[in-house]
Structures are given as structure tokens and as C-alpha cells.
Enzyme design. Structure first.
Site, short mmCIF file in Angstrom:
data_model
loop_
_atom_site.label_atom_id
_atom_site.label_comp_id
_atom_site.label_asym_id
_atom_site.label_seq_id
_atom_site.Cartn_x
_atom_site.Cartn_y
_atom_site.Cartn_z
N GLU A 248 0.87 -1.18 0.00
CA GLU A 248 0.00 0.00 0.00
C GLU A 248 0.90 1.23 0.00
O GLU A 248 1.87 1.28 0.75
CB GLU A 248 -0.92 -0.03 1.23
CG GLU A 248 -1.68 1.24 1.51
CD GLU A 248 -2.57 1.71 0.37
OE1 GLU A 248 -2.39 2.87 -0.07
OE2 GLU A 248 -3.43 0.93 -0.09
N GLY B 122 3.33 0.34 -5.62
CA GLY B 122 3.04 -0.99 -6.14
C GLY B 122 3.82 -1.36 -7.38
O GLY B 122 4.32 -2.48 -7.52
N ASP C 230 -5.95 -4.36 -6.15
CA ASP C 230 -7.15 -3.67 -5.67
C ASP C 230 -6.83 -2.18 -5.66
O ASP C 230 -6.38 -1.63 -4.67
CB ASP C 230 -7.50 -4.18 -4.27
CG ASP C 230 -8.69 -3.43 -3.68
OD1 ASP C 230 -9.42 -2.78 -4.44
OD2 ASP C 230 -8.88 -3.50 -2.44
N THR D 245 -7.62 2.04 -7.26
CA THR D 245 -8.65 2.98 -7.69
C THR D 245 -8.77 2.94 -9.22
O THR D 245 -8.03 2.24 -9.88
CB THR D 245 -8.30 4.41 -7.23
OG1 THR D 245 -6.99 4.72 -7.74
CG2 THR D 245 -8.26 4.51 -5.71
#
Length: 284
Positions: free
Chosen positions: A106, A139, A156, A158
């Protein structure tokens, strides 16, 4: 006068939520984040005019993005999550007893902290699971540089605008392929196909140099408006996309996992695509 929140994902069409209570709001030079309570959907989080997640319907998205690849694989020991700061994917991954290690990358610790505070049911304690390794990093940099290997990778992120755009790029997909074990599966959210069909075509085009089998499966998430959400699927072994129902039922029963949306029948049916998506993919 009642306050409302109007989603601005599309210029000519949207959805509106009543704001019963603002729990958190922050405006910076580059983004606007709001977390509020809504009578129908519970706690709602929106970023830059786009609904990200809600307390009431998150289970549909998180279960389908997690359990479909994990039950299709059947023996995934190492899982990588890119994004997913709300912890919903991590929560579902850690329900799988065969998973020995899960790394979550993240970009912002503040996202995790905020979601633990305002959306605690999303992670439901998963960040404290001893199998979880939380990495605060970019990422795309992680997948292009790591020496780690994984059986399943779940992206996962946006929508492909602003900061999330790089997670829909060829470089990102190449990096994911690089750190997948043989027989591995990559999945990612890919927007609502009826409203964003070009995204589906672009993703297939960008995945095809790296994976023998690229396709999509569907889930109906009420707050992701415009019809079925498409979830991207990529693997080298096409058989993984059509695991027999009896096999999935046996794996599901053996796992002991309780779900609210996913079941083996939904798993099989999710890969049946509407004709307009098939036609769009055929054009690629």
C-alpha cells in the site's frame, strides 16, 4: 436542508447519497477525501468525487476479487495484494487456511490507519494476522524490483485516473507476471464494463503479451453503478478459468469459509460474459 454527495465519475450521469454525518474530510492540493455516514449504505468513503467503498456492499467486491482466484488455484500458499488499504481483500485472503504468507503493498500508511479507524469492519483485524506482511511502497516499483514470488496477485486499486493509472499499465502487468509462480493467477478490478468498455479492451491488450489466457469475470456491486463490474483475470493455464463445479464445491466446503456473495455456482457463472463484452474483446 439535507446535505447530499453527488458522485462525479461520469460527466452526464451519477448517483447521489444523503450525508447523515461527516466522519472525516480532507482537501489537499491534489485530492479530496470524505468519509460519511449514509442510512442505506452505512459508512461511505469517496475520493475525488468517486465512491471507493461502502460498509454495506463491500463484501461483494472483496469476496469475488479474492475467492475466485484462490479457489480456482486451489493451493495458493503465497498471495500478493497491491493497494487495498481498507483491508477488505486482506480479510478475505486470511480466511484461507492454505495461505501461509500474504504481502500487501500500500502506497500510504495513512490510508490503512484511516480505514482501521472509520471502516474497521473492512479489515476486521486482518492487519494483525501473523501471516500478513504490510509493505508501504509504490506498487509498480515493488513488482518490478522484488525477488519474492507469489501464487496469486490481487490488484485492488482505484480507477485508472490520477495516481491509480500506473496500476493499469503494461509495465505493471509485466512486473506482476515477473513475480508470479508457475501456475499463478493475476486478478484486478477493471471498472464497470457497460460504462467503461474501452478500459476492458485496453486491459486485455496490455495483458496479452505476458499471459497466455486473459479474460474477465463479473460481479454486481450496487454502488459501482452502471451494471456489472468487470474483474480482470490473467494466467498462463486456461484450465484455471474453468475449474469444474464439483472441484470448487469440494474446495469451498473444505475451507470452512463463510461468505455472503461468493459460492461455487457464482464462481462458475461469473465467467459467463454478456455478448457486448465478448464482442468488444473480439475487436482487440
Amino acid at each position: 436542508m439535507m446535505t447530499t454527495y453527488l458522485e462525479k465519475l461520469y460527466d452526464s450521469y451519477g448517483q447521489q447519497f444523503t450525508i447523515d454525518e461527516v466522519l472525516f474530510e480532507q482537501q489537499t492540493d491534489s485530492w479530496h477525501l470524505i468519509i460519511f455516514r449514509n442510512e442505506m449504505f452505512g459508512t461511505v468513503m469517496a475520493l475525488d468525487g468517486i465512491i471507493q467503498t461502502t460498509e454495506r456492499d463491500e463484501f461483494v467486491y472483496h469476496e469475488m476479487l479474492t475467492h475466485v482466484p484462490l479457489f480456482a488455484h486451489g493451493a495458493a500458499k503465497r498471495v500478493l495484494i497491491i493497494g487495498g488499504g481498507d483491508g477488505g481483500i486482506l480479510r478475505e485472503v486470511t480466511k484461507h487456511p492454505e495461505v501461509e504468507h500474504v504481502t500487501q503493498v500500500e502506497i500510504d500508511q495513512a490510508v490503512i490507519d484511516m480505514c482501521k479507524t472509520y471502516l474497521p469492519n473492512h479489515s476486521a483485524g486482518a492487519f494483525d494476522d501473523p501471516r500478513a506482511n504490510i509493505v508501504i511502497a509504490d506498487g509498480i516499483e515493488y513488482v518490478t524490483q522484488t525477488d519474492e514470488k507469489f501464487d496469486v496477485i490481487i490488484s485492488d486499486c482505484t480507477d485508472p485516473v490520477g495516481p491509480g493509472e500506473v496500476l493499469f499499465s503494461s509495465t505493471f502487468y509485466e512486473g506482476c507476471k515477473r513475480c508470479l509462480n508457475e501456475g499463478g493467477i493475476f486478478v484486478a478490478q477493471n471498472g464497470v464494463a457497460f460504462m467503461q468498455i474501452e478500459e476492458v479492451q485496453t486491459t486485455k491488450r496490455r495483458l496479452s503479451p505476458y499471459f497466455n489466457d486473459q479474460s474477465f469475470y463479473c460481479a454486481a456491486v450496487p454502488t459501482y453503478i452502471g451494471g456489472n463490474m468487470t474483474l480482470a483475470w490473467a494466467a498462463d493455464n486456461p484450465v484455471l478459468r474453468s475449474v469444474e463445479l464439483q472441484t470448487l464445491e469440494a474446495r469451498f466446503a473444505a475451507s470452512g469459509i463463510q461468505t455472503r456473495y461468493y459460492n461455487p455456482q457464482m464462481h462458475v457463472g461469473a465467467f459467463a460474459l454478456p455478448q457486448y463484452i465478448i464482442d468488444a474483446l473480439d475487436e482487440v
